[in-house]
Design a protein around this motif. Structure first.
Motif, PDB file in Angstrom:
ATOM      1  N   SER A 253      38.027  36.064  42.122  1.00 23.51           N
ATOM      2  CA  SER A 253      39.460  36.135  41.883  1.00 23.51           C
ATOM      3  C   SER A 253      40.064  34.738  41.992  1.00 23.51           C
ATOM      4  O   SER A 253      39.358  33.748  42.248  1.00 23.51           O
ATOM      5  N   TYR A 280      44.709  38.459  33.576  1.00 27.82           N
ATOM      6  CA  TYR A 280      44.609  38.434  35.034  1.00 27.82           C
ATOM      7  C   TYR A 280      45.780  39.225  35.592  1.00 27.82           C
ATOM      8  O   TYR A 280      46.945  38.902  35.324  1.00 27.82           O
ATOM      9  N   ILE A 360      40.241  39.570  37.007  1.00 30.32           N
ATOM     10  CA  ILE A 360      40.126  38.878  35.723  1.00 30.32           C
ATOM     11  C   ILE A 360      39.291  39.735  34.789  1.00 30.32           C
ATOM     12  O   ILE A 360      38.140  40.072  35.100  1.00 30.32           O
TER      13      ILE A 360
END
Length: 442
Positions: A253, A280, A360
């Motif tokens: 992340s 994201y 993501i």
């Protein structure tokens, strides 16, 4: 007649005066003094004499001498005090000048640290901010003690009857007030510089740790042999169909960021629109960072659901290297394609920090964090070397990656087989063409 009487009266007075004078001069000196005075005609014709009080000539002279000596000592003491106060004012003026000159001389070096050859602020202040602040406070206390001492001297002078020069005291008070303001300003500046230095050191340490972690991951992949790839980054993610179940996921992340650069190699011929190569999402905001082209609209960059249209065109079925950089300061952004800056702007989510701890996804647009994909917004094509840095890359760095002169992984997200997961039948990872083969003119 009146004139005759006046002459007789005048003659009698003179005769009395002469008689008294002869009588006095003929007597021995007994320490007394006599005076004569005029009396009216009707009064006693004798010569009255009034005695003066007895005077001690020696005691009076001694008292006068003592008074003169005390006045002389007072004058000398006042001269000495004035000389000391003038010296003090001169010293304070010199130190104030040193304070002002030292403020201009102190600088940071490029790493945010203190310079090596810098003049001390007060002639004896150390270079460390903590020691400098303590030393300035001690100097301030010493000056206040001096002022209190001068005030006590004034009180003693008032008690003894001597007058303290008020103009000199007011001048000294003004000088001390000015110096106190200068010192307080200097202390505040040093505290701000200390805070900035601490923040810069922490940021530099985090950046160094992030870079080292990326290098460790890359070294680990090299030691493993990179599987079927010539080097760890030499693979691509293929998403050949527009569905809501084919996608890739980055296992790492993002941290909280105030700037970033996102770069990737991309190849697509999908129409209309290539879809969503990158998204994201974080809790509460699924569109924290999104790169999308849907319908006949241009490619858009979304940050915190705020939109900027990018002048990029990659729907020709060839490989293209694209980069997007952004900073929270004024929401400034830049867009690059094949090493050339094609667009820039500002006010894109200005002063908004990128939130950490999200997901993501490569190839799908998230309506909720990590899911609820829409096939109409899915990416169709190939992606490779998706890297993220927590800073704005220089144009020369972007150009060197676009023309295959160099390659360096992102310090936040680096493109490695171990960090990219593939989901859905039909999506796969395969070896990437050589960089020279991906150039637009190849």
């Amino acid at each position: 007649m009146h004139a005759g009487m006046f002459s007789v009266l005048y003659g009698l007075l003179c005769f009395c005066a002469l008689g008294c004078s002869r009588q006095t001069s003929g007597q021995p000196d007994d320490g007394k003094r006599y005076i004569c005075r005029a009396v009216p005609i009707s009064g006693d014709a004798s010569c009255p004499v009034t005695l003066l009080p007895e005077l001690n000539t020696g005691g009076q002279e001694e008292e006068l001498r003592n008074t003169v000596m005390q006045l002389r000592e007072t004058i000398l003491q006042q001269k000495e005090n004035i000389s000391k106060q003038q010296g003090t004012i001169s010293e304070l003026t010199t130190k104030l000048s040193l304070c002002a000159s030292a403020t201009d001389d102190r600088r940071y070096d490029k790493a945010g640290s203190w310079g090596k050859d810098k003049q001390n602020t007060m002639g004896d202040v150390p270079r460390d901010p903590n020691d400098t602040i303590d030393s300035l406070r001690k100097t301030m206390q010493g000056l206040k003690d001096r002022l209190e001492n001068l005030e006590q001297q004034q009180m003693r002078a008032n008690v003894s009857g001597a007058s303290f020069p008020s103009e000199l005291r007011d001048l000294l008070q003004r000088r001390l007030s000015q110096l106190e303001k200068q010192l307080l300003k200097k202390v505040n500046n040093l505290e701000e510089q200390k805070s900035m230095l601490s923040n810069a050191t922490a940021a530099y340490r985090m950046k160094t740790e992030s870079t080292l972690n990326a290098l460790v991951e890359r070294i680990s992949e090299l030691e493993k042999g990179g599987g079927d790839y010539k080097s760890p980054e030499q693979f691509k993610l293929s998403l050949p169909q527009r569905t809501n179940y084919l996608y890739g996921r980055i296992t790492k992340s993002l941290p909280e960021m105030y700037a970033f650069t996102l770069c990737m190699w991309i190849k697509s011929s999908a129409s209309p629109g290539i879809g969503t190569p990158f998204s994201y999402g974080v809790p509460g905001q699924a569109n924290e960072i999104v790169l999308i082209e849907w319908g006949n609209n241009p490619i858009e960059l979304l940050i915190n659901d705020k939109v900027a249209q990018l002048p990029l065109d990659v729907r020709d079925g060839r490989w293209h290297h694209i980069c997007m950089s952004w900073t929270t300061r004024d929401g400034q952004w830049d867009a690059y394609q094949d090493g050339q800056k094609l667009g820039s702007g500002d006010n894109l989510a200005a002063w908004h920090p990128i939130k950490p701890g999200g997901v993501i996804i490569l190839g799908q647009e998230q309506d909720v964090v990590g899911g609820r994909f829409d096939a109409g917004q899915a990416f169709v094509g190939e992606l490779s070397q998706v890297n993220i840095w927590d800073r704005v890359l220089k144009p020369a760095e972007i150009k060197s990656m676009a023309n295959c002169s160099s390659y360096f992984p992102g310090n936040v997200i680096s493109w490695l087989p171990s960090t990219v997961e593939v989901f859905g039948r039909g999506a796969f990872k395969r070896p990437l063409e050589m960089c020279q083969e991906r150039l637009p003119n190849a």
